[in-house]
Design an enzyme around this catalytic site. Structure first.
Site, mmCIF file in Angstrom:
data_model
loop_
_atom_site.group_PDB
_atom_site.id
_atom_site.type_symbol
_atom_site.label_atom_id
_atom_site.label_comp_id
_atom_site.label_asym_id
_atom_site.label_seq_id
_atom_site.Cartn_x
_atom_site.Cartn_y
_atom_site.Cartn_z
ATOM 1 N N GLU A 1 -9.966 1.618 -2.100
ATOM 2 C CA GLU A 1 -9.840 1.718 -3.510
ATOM 3 C C GLU A 1 -11.162 1.227 -4.341
ATOM 4 O OE1 GLU A 1 -7.504 3.492 -4.193
ATOM 5 O OE2 GLU A 1 -5.765 3.117 -2.911
ATOM 6 N N GLY A 2 -12.211 1.422 -3.738
ATOM 7 C CA GLY A 2 -13.613 0.967 -4.234
ATOM 8 C C GLY A 2 -13.743 -0.443 -3.661
ATOM 9 N N THR A 3 -14.828 -0.482 -2.863
ATOM 10 C CA THR A 3 -15.198 -1.534 -2.239
ATOM 11 C C THR A 3 -15.665 -2.692 -3.193
ATOM 12 O OG1 THR A 3 -17.666 -1.168 -2.023
ATOM 13 C CG2 THR A 3 -16.175 -0.284 -0.270
ATOM 14 N N HIS A 4 -15.682 -4.158 -2.692
ATOM 15 C CA HIS A 4 -15.962 -4.962 -3.589
ATOM 16 C C HIS A 4 -17.524 -4.577 -4.221
ATOM 17 C CE1 HIS A 4 -16.110 -9.421 -4.543
ATOM 18 N NE2 HIS A 4 -17.554 -9.341 -4.483
ATOM 19 N N ASP A 5 -18.480 -4.183 -3.432
ATOM 20 C CA ASP A 5 -19.667 -3.891 -4.006
ATOM 21 C C ASP A 5 -19.703 -2.810 -5.066
ATOM 22 O OD1 ASP A 5 -20.690 -5.756 -2.236
ATOM 23 O OD2 ASP A 5 -21.837 -4.764 -0.950
ATOM 24 N N ARG B 1 2.227 -31.982 8.680
ATOM 25 C CA ARG B 1 1.340 -31.964 9.812
ATOM 26 C C ARG B 1 0.838 -33.181 9.893
ATOM 27 N NH1 ARG B 1 0.020 -31.386 14.841
ATOM 28 N NH2 ARG B 1 -2.411 -30.774 15.233
ATOM 29 N N SER C 1 1.046 -1.236 0.060
ATOM 30 C CA SER C 1 0.058 0.004 0.164
ATOM 31 C C SER C 1 0.781 1.096 -0.050
ATOM 32 C CB SER C 1 -1.064 -0.160 1.229
ATOM 33 O OG SER C 1 -1.850 -1.021 1.269
ATOM 34 N N PRO D 1 -14.169 11.853 6.110
ATOM 35 C CA PRO D 1 -14.921 11.031 7.209
ATOM 36 C C PRO D 1 -16.439 10.546 6.637
ATOM 37 C CG PRO D 1 -13.725 12.780 8.230
ATOM 38 C CD PRO D 1 -13.596 13.035 6.567
ATOM 39 N N GLN E 1 -8.809 -36.034 2.056
ATOM 40 C CA GLN E 1 -9.665 -35.309 0.709
ATOM 41 C C GLN E 1 -9.981 -33.996 1.088
ATOM 42 O OE1 GLN E 1 -13.032 -38.180 -0.043
ATOM 43 N NE2 GLN E 1 -11.676 -39.734 -0.675
#
Length: 390
Positions: free
Chosen positions: A370-374, A274, A94, A137, A286
């Site tokens: 930088e612009g939400t997913h929505d 592990r 960033s 804000p 699986q």
């Protein structure tokens, strides 16, 4: 666990020799200089400022710009740099992204030659640090509602307003501030504001669970007087800062792949050693294999999407909806990879002996900024339907 690389379909064969060299050099630097310190930086909430000058020496800042000491990389090369930086940490990527796409790019694209000569060389070298003041804000996804104002006074301007969630705000020497200019019927214009001016104040945001190795600030401008030469003369309305955001979103689309790679690689190596049930590695189960297969498949698809958008960008054919798709898909993919990797590691997944929880928390912010997913969903939706749903 040393990173082994992630390439399922010979992705490297799609890259030029120069692109692979840039990626490998960046990877080596991150492995040697950031990976050993990043978990402690995250614990302490400390930005590793000691890496700023080396980043400049490697040409990371303004990497895709030409002239003024910049590296002049192709967009795919720049994207691969972002990938490796974010494989180290989203907050560090960033920082470089803001310096490059949100500070240097607007000066390069909208500034006068005098502004470029003054600011771009020291920003490229890391001698100066910049920040980008758009979000407020009360106005994040709706930047056009900004309340910051600029007014012509004498031979300069006076700025008043507040900005929020500003990367590097309190350590910046210069801020690119976006404001509505009263004398131009509130048209949005950009200003280069030196942060030592009277009336300019930056306060850090504390208590973050995400991007802890990055400086995040709020800015306050109270009657900040700037000379006329501070105005970015070619800035022209809200489309100008949105052009800057497109540059940053492109880098994020690549960076998210790096975070996903780090989580996948850690989960794969962990699953192979592990043991649980019948003294067998959990990689033999699986359900664990299904998780790993989902991750490598989605990472591979994200690589191809980012590469094609990068090729379009180099050919000057890229459109904003292409970048929105890459940012939206790849960050979502990376966050899901982090969650699946955490599942595979069980309780160990929440400890910072492994990078997974840090990446997961960071990606929650990357999904928003930088612009939400929505918002990116609606940008793409408007393009495919011809109907703006915002």
């Amino acid at each position: 666990m040393k990173f082994k690389g992630v390439d399922f379909i010979e992705f490297d064969s799609l890259l030029t020799e120069d692109e692979r060299l840039v990626r490998d050099n960046t990877r080596k630097f991150i492995e040697e200089n950031l990976v050993p310190i990043i978990e402690q930086c995250n614990r302490d909430g400390r930005f590793p400022r000691e890496l700023v000058r080396p980043f400049g020496e490697l040409g990371f800042f303004g990497a895709s710009l030409k002239g003024y000491g910049c590296a002049g990389m192709g967009n795919v090369e720049y994207g691969l740099v972002m990938q490796e930086l974010e494989r180290g940490d989203s907050g560090v990527r960033s920082f470089v992204s803001v310096q490059s796409a949100l500070v240097m790019y607007p000066i390069y694209a909208f500034g006068s030659e005098e502004q470029k000569q003054k600011w771009l060389p020291p920003l490229q070298k890391g001698e100066k640090i910049g920040c980008f003041g758009l979000t407020e804000p009360g106005f994040g996804s709706n930047p056009g509602g900004m309340r910051t104002r600029a007014k012509k006074v004498g031979d300069g301007y006076v700025l008043n307003g507040e900005k929020m969630w500003i990367t590097s705000g309190s350590i910046a020497d210069v801020a690119v501030i976006w404001a509505k200019l009263e004398d131009e019927k509130d048209k949005v214009r950009g200003f280069i504001v030196e942060t030592n001016l009277p009336g300019f104040k930056a306060d850090d945001v504390h208590g973050k669970w995400s991007l802890r190795a990055s400086v995040t600030s709020g800015l306050s401008l109270q009657d900040v007087h700037v000379p006329a030469c501070s105005l970015l003369p070619k800035s022209d309305g809200l489309k100008s800062p949105l052009m800057c955001l497109n540059q940053a979103r492109y880098g994020i689309a690549w960076g998210a792949i790096g975070a996903a790679m780090a989580c996948y690689d850690a989960a794969l190596q962990y699953a192979q050693v592990r043991k649980q049930f019948r003294d067998q590695p959990i990689a033999s189960h699986q359900l664990v294999q299904e998780k790993l297969v989902w991750m490598i498949t989605e990472i591979t698809k994200a690589q191809l999407l980012a590469l094609q958008v990068g090729r379009l960008k180099d050919a000057e054919k890229v459109q904003h909806q292409h970048i929105s798709m890459a940012k939206r898909n790849n960050v979502w993919m990376a966050l899901e990879c982090a969650r699946l990797a955490r599942d595979i590691l069980g309780a160990n997944g929440i400890a910072d002996d492994y990078p997974i929880m840090r990446h997961m928390m960071n990606l929650e912010s990357v999904k928003t900024y930088e612009g939400t997913h929505d918002i990116h969903t609606l940008i793409i939706g408007a393009h495919v339907t011809g109907i703006d749903a915002l």
